[in-house]
Design a protein around this motif. Structure first.
Motif: not given
Length: 424
Positions: A199-200, A219-228, A256-261
């Protein structure tokens, strides 16, 4: 982000670059806003200087007993103080307008990028490998892989469309692919393995250009961060707001990471199967280099991605993207497209891009040249080395057997715990 000084110096070249991206000329609008901003800034500076000068003169007038002059100066200072806030607010508004206008414009294509409006204008550079000849009709992975552990129905019950639940041997194969890629890229290519946040914040997403243009794809979290959406977001921002010693360059990182789009712009595309998912794994390759090294670094990075496909014996072709098909931040891009016999087509599996100083300006990332003791913006590059899920698809389709089983490529056998074939 574009350099306003370059636009001032050569607006015709800037508009020509925009035209290659399919955009109308904008230099006149940009320079008009820039001139208005600079004129206002000059006016503010003059007002501040006069306020300071008048304030000093008040004391001198009082010392000489010239009360009328002192009162006149006080009135002038009061007037300046009263009008300055409105001018400073106008300055902030014009600065924000100029920033937003520049931030919304894509990078300009490099000179050797072919012109074109869409993927039809891309140029094939090379092919590697020969597609396998089957003695049966090869199937798409979505038709036979569920029997091997690629479960779409269970995922849909809990998460909806474009998710998958991998079981047993299929889950082991996906993990093996990611580990194999990571081991390869941290070997001879020299990428440093990193474990990054998933999250960034806004400024990080802006730095790598996901914001503001591609907000709907995140995708955005409830505290305003963004899933990469890619670990490029976290890897590249590792050097944001830094001045790097020249001796530290190049910096090469991988993760090596999960990614979310959200795949907001892909309605109706690849709705079947494992090619276009909301959640997927990817090995990302990021380079931070000197400007004079970025062209060679793009070739090196693309070669690192090609080596994975060749080690897995997956036929592919290398495409140079045209000006109208490149990503927002890229000045030059190579796509690698792997052969999928079930679709009888080549499909993208890696995209490697040179972004020049476009992202560096948004992140304010520079380096200190040792020879001339000056600062310059770095160049950033990114690429997939590779997309794990699409590589899984390519293995399933290229190594499928008539009985529905799938052979494991030799390069992955050390990672498979003795499994040599996926069986229904």
């Amino acid at each position: 982000m574009h350099d306003i000084r370059l636009i001032r110096d050569n607006p015709q070249a800037f508009d020509a670059g925009l035209a290659r991206r399919g955009l109308e000329p904008l230099s006149a609008e940009i320079l008009g806003l820039d001139a208005s901003l600079r004129a206002l800034q000059t006016e503010i500076q003059a007002a501040l200087a006069r306020r300071n000068e008048a304030s000093k003169a008040i004391g001198q007038a009082m010392a000489t007993g010239d009360k009328d002059k002192a009162e006149a100066l006080k009135a002038e200072v009061a007037d300046l103080k009263a009008t300055l806030p409105a001018k400073e607010e106008a300055e902030r508004e014009r600065l924000a307008a100029l920033h937003d206008l520049l931030a919304a414009l894509p990078n300009l294509p490099a000179a050797d990028v072919p012109d074109g409006e869409d993927e039809d204008g891309n140029v094939e550079i090379a092919r590697w490998g020969t597609p396998r000849t089957f003695d049966f009709t090869p199937q798409e992975h979505a038709d036979f892989a569920p029997a091997l552990g690629l479960d779409f129905e269970t995922a849909a019950k809990m998460s909806g469309a474009r998710f998958a639940f991998l079981r047993g041997q299929m889950a082991r194969l996906e993990r093996a692919i990611g580990q194999f890629m990571l081991d390869r890229q941290t070997g001879e290519p020299g990428y440093v393995e990193c474990a990054t946040p998933l999250m960034v914040r806004d400024e990080a997403a802006f730095g790598t250009t996901q914001l503001p243009k591609f907000r709907e794809d995140l995708f955005q979290t409830t505290d305003g961060r963004w899933l990469i959406s890619t670990s490029e977001m976290s890897l590249t921002n590792a050097v944001r707001e830094e001045i790097l010693p020249e001796a530290e360059l190049p910096i090469r990182m991988t993760a090596l990471t999960p990614c979310f789009r959200s795949e907001a712009g892909s309605a109706g595309r690849d709705t079947r199967g494992y090619i276009r998912q909301h959640q997927f794994w990817k090995v990302e390759l990021v380079s931070i280099v000197r400007p004079e090294d970025s062209d060679a670094e793009l070739e090196r990075k693309t070669r690192a991605a090609e080596n994975i496909l060749e080690a897995l014996d997956l036929p592919y072709r290398k495409m140079l993207l045209c000006s109208g098909d490149m990503g927002f931040s890229a000045r030059k891009t190579y796509d690698l497209e792997v052969w999928l016999p079930g679709q009888n087509a080549y499909r993208e599996i890696s995209s490697c891009s040179n972004c020049g100083d476009f992202q560096a300006r948004r992140m304010n990332t520079r380096f200190r040249r040792e020879s001339v003791k000056s600062h310059a913006f770095v160049h950033t590059l990114n690429g997939s080395g590779l997309a794990v899920g699409r590589t899984l698809v390519a293995i399933l389709e290229n190594y499928q057997q008539a009985d529905g089983s799938v052979d494991i490529p030799a390069a992955l056998l050390p990672y498979m715990g003795g499994i040599t074939r996926l069986t229904p």
